[in-house]
Design a protein around this motif. Structure first.
Motif, PDB file in Angstrom:
ATOM      1  N   LEU A   1      42.103  48.851  28.127  1.00 20.89           N
ATOM      2  CA  LEU A   1      41.586  47.927  27.125  1.00 20.89           C
ATOM      3  C   LEU A   1      40.547  48.621  26.248  1.00 20.89           C
ATOM      4  O   LEU A   1      39.831  49.523  26.706  1.00 20.89           O
ATOM      5  CB  LEU A   1      40.923  46.724  27.799  1.00 20.89           C
ATOM      6  CG  LEU A   1      41.822  45.781  28.592  1.00 20.89           C
ATOM      7  CD1 LEU A   1      40.963  44.709  29.270  1.00 20.89           C
ATOM      8  CD2 LEU A   1      42.867  45.141  27.705  1.00 20.89           C
TER       9      LEU A   1
ATOM     10  N   GLU B   1      36.679  44.667  25.004  1.00 25.43           N
ATOM     11  CA  GLU B   1      37.432  43.666  25.755  1.00 25.43           C
ATOM     12  C   GLU B   1      37.205  43.764  27.260  1.00 25.43           C
ATOM     13  O   GLU B   1      37.706  42.926  28.007  1.00 25.43           O
ATOM     14  CB  GLU B   1      38.921  43.797  25.440  1.00 25.43           C
ATOM     15  CG  GLU B   1      39.262  43.493  23.990  1.00 25.43           C
ATOM     16  CD  GLU B   1      40.747  43.563  23.702  1.00 25.43           C
ATOM     17  OE1 GLU B   1      41.531  43.589  24.676  1.00 25.43           O
ATOM     18  OE2 GLU B   1      41.118  43.613  22.517  1.00 25.43           O
TER      19      GLU B   1
ATOM     20  N   ARG C   1      34.913  37.311  28.513  1.00 26.00           N
ATOM     21  CA  ARG C   1      35.798  37.429  27.354  1.00 26.00           C
ATOM     22  C   ARG C   1      37.265  37.353  27.776  1.00 26.00           C
ATOM     23  O   ARG C   1      38.088  36.698  27.122  1.00 26.00           O
ATOM     24  CB  ARG C   1      35.526  38.745  26.621  1.00 26.00           C
ATOM     25  CG  ARG C   1      36.172  38.815  25.236  1.00 26.00           C
ATOM     26  CD  ARG C   1      35.893  40.149  24.554  1.00 26.00           C
ATOM     27  NE  ARG C   1      36.278  40.106  23.166  1.00 26.00           N
ATOM     28  CZ  ARG C   1      37.529  40.219  22.728  1.00 26.00           C
ATOM     29  NH1 ARG C   1      38.512  40.364  23.614  1.00 26.00           N
ATOM     30  NH2 ARG C   1      37.813  40.162  21.447  1.00 26.00           N
ATOM     31  N   LEU C   2      37.609  38.008  28.876  1.00 23.05           N
ATOM     32  CA  LEU C   2      38.988  37.956  29.357  1.00 23.05           C
ATOM     33  C   LEU C   2      39.367  36.545  29.788  1.00 23.05           C
ATOM     34  O   LEU C   2      40.472  36.070  29.514  1.00 23.05           O
ATOM     35  CB  LEU C   2      39.174  38.937  30.510  1.00 23.05           C
ATOM     36  CG  LEU C   2      39.171  40.425  30.133  1.00 23.05           C
ATOM     37  CD1 LEU C   2      39.126  41.285  31.379  1.00 23.05           C
ATOM     38  CD2 LEU C   2      40.384  40.771  29.280  1.00 23.05           C
TER      39      LEU C   2
ATOM     40  N   SER D   1      41.839  35.730  26.769  1.00 26.84           N
ATOM     41  CA  SER D   1      43.080  36.389  27.172  1.00 26.84           C
ATOM     42  C   SER D   1      44.012  35.384  27.842  1.00 26.84           C
ATOM     43  O   SER D   1      43.714  34.887  28.934  1.00 26.84           O
ATOM     44  CB  SER D   1      42.794  37.542  28.142  1.00 26.84           C
ATOM     45  OG  SER D   1      43.997  38.037  28.701  1.00 26.84           O
TER      46      SER D   1
END
Length: 312
Positions: free
Chosen positions: A166, A170, A175-176, A180
């Motif tokens: 990544l 990221e 954030r994931l 995502s």
């Protein structure tokens, strides 16, 4: 999704987290969830302007004056004592994690001007990286106080995704989780994972309200995720240091893993998370197979040197 006009709540000076204002917001949301009946108080009046306890009712329960509680909720309560914080916590029926958060907010209210800025780069000790490599077959990773993924072993990469592939910006747990789709589908109980990630950000931000990297992260998550905005506005503190995670991996199928999250004792505010399966269980076998299919074993100890993706 179009970004909302006010993607993230900020305070008058542009900060995303102000301990002065946060104490009031936290107390208001806590008393908003507790009804007079729950607190053992008579219900006066047929119509109430607030969904939970009135300020006067909380003051009565905690044994403080309404004027003092008003100043505290307005961020003007200086040198609040541990006894008052304890009385408020008992009156509001706070959990241990919530009481600790309220205490931390009050402390940071007094000392924030003297809090040193966080380091520009978080480092993982070489011995800790070597330990991650030695834990082959057991998913393990280290996160920083902004939830940045700092180091991990190949079993964690096989289970959660090859984070090394990544872009640096990221490599962040929160954030994931929120941005995502693959991470969202991985967890059977995504809401609990997400709430824990938001609570962790609030806890670690209590004494670091001026950190620009935190503001950048929270702004990005709030702009990109309605769920994040909703959870952030709740001011909930849910710390999950151990428990069971149920996953549905696209290759290995259903997995049930116990986990432990440990605060590292070196003052870095970093945490080590380790997942493990019951020996001899189908999850244990599937995890072994998944590791054998995953990224190749490194030829040297894991050395993910983290450079913050957020602007200085």
């Amino acid at each position: 999704m179009n970004a909302p006009e006010a993607a993230v709540e900020t305070h008058g000076d542009g900060r995303v987290f102000d301990p002065h204002a946060e104490i009031g917001a936290f107390l208001r949301t806590r008393r908003g969830r507790l009804s007079p009946q729950d607190a053992g108080l008579p219900l006066y009046g047929r119509y109430r302007r607030v969904p939970g306890l009135r300020r006067e009712e909380l003051a009565q329960l905690a044994g403080v004056s309404v004027a003092y509680l008003t100043r505290l909720e307005q961020g003007r309560g200086h040198n609040v004592s541990a006894e008052v914080l304890g009385a408020l916590s008992r009156a509001l029926r706070l959990t241990d994690a919530e009481h600790d958060h309220l205490t931390r907010l009050a402390k940071c209210h007094r000392t924030n001007r003297h809090t040193p800025p966080p380091p520009a780069r978080e480092r993982v000790r070489p011995a800790l990286r070597e330990m991650l490599t030695a834990l082959d077959g057991v998913p393990a990773y280290v996160t920083g106080w902004r939830s940045d993924l700092l180091a991990w072993n190949r079993t964690a990469a096989a289970l959660f995704g090859d984070w090394d592939q990544l872009p640096p910006r990221e490599r962040n747990w929160a954030r994931l989780l929120f941005l995502s789709p693959g991470s969202r589908r991985l967890f059977d109980d995504w809401e609990t994972e997400a709430a824990g990630a938001v609570g962790a950000l609030r806890v670690h931000a209590a004494c670091r309200p001026d950190d620009p990297r935190l503001l950048s992260l929270v702004t990005e998550l709030s702009t990109g995720s309605e769920d994040f905005r909703r959870l952030w506005s709740h001011h909930d503190i849910t710390e999950h240091h151990h428990g069971t995670t149920h996953l549905h991996h696209p290759l290995a199928g259903a997995l049930t893993l116990s986990f432990e999250t440990l605060q590292l004792p070196d003052g870095s505010d970093q945490t080590l998370t380790i997942h493990h399966a019951l020996p001899g269980s189908p999850t244990s076998e599937n995890l072994r197979l998944l590791t054998s299919w995953g990224p190749p074993a490194p030829t040297a100890p894991v050395r993910h040197e983290h450079r913050s993706p957020y602007p200085p």
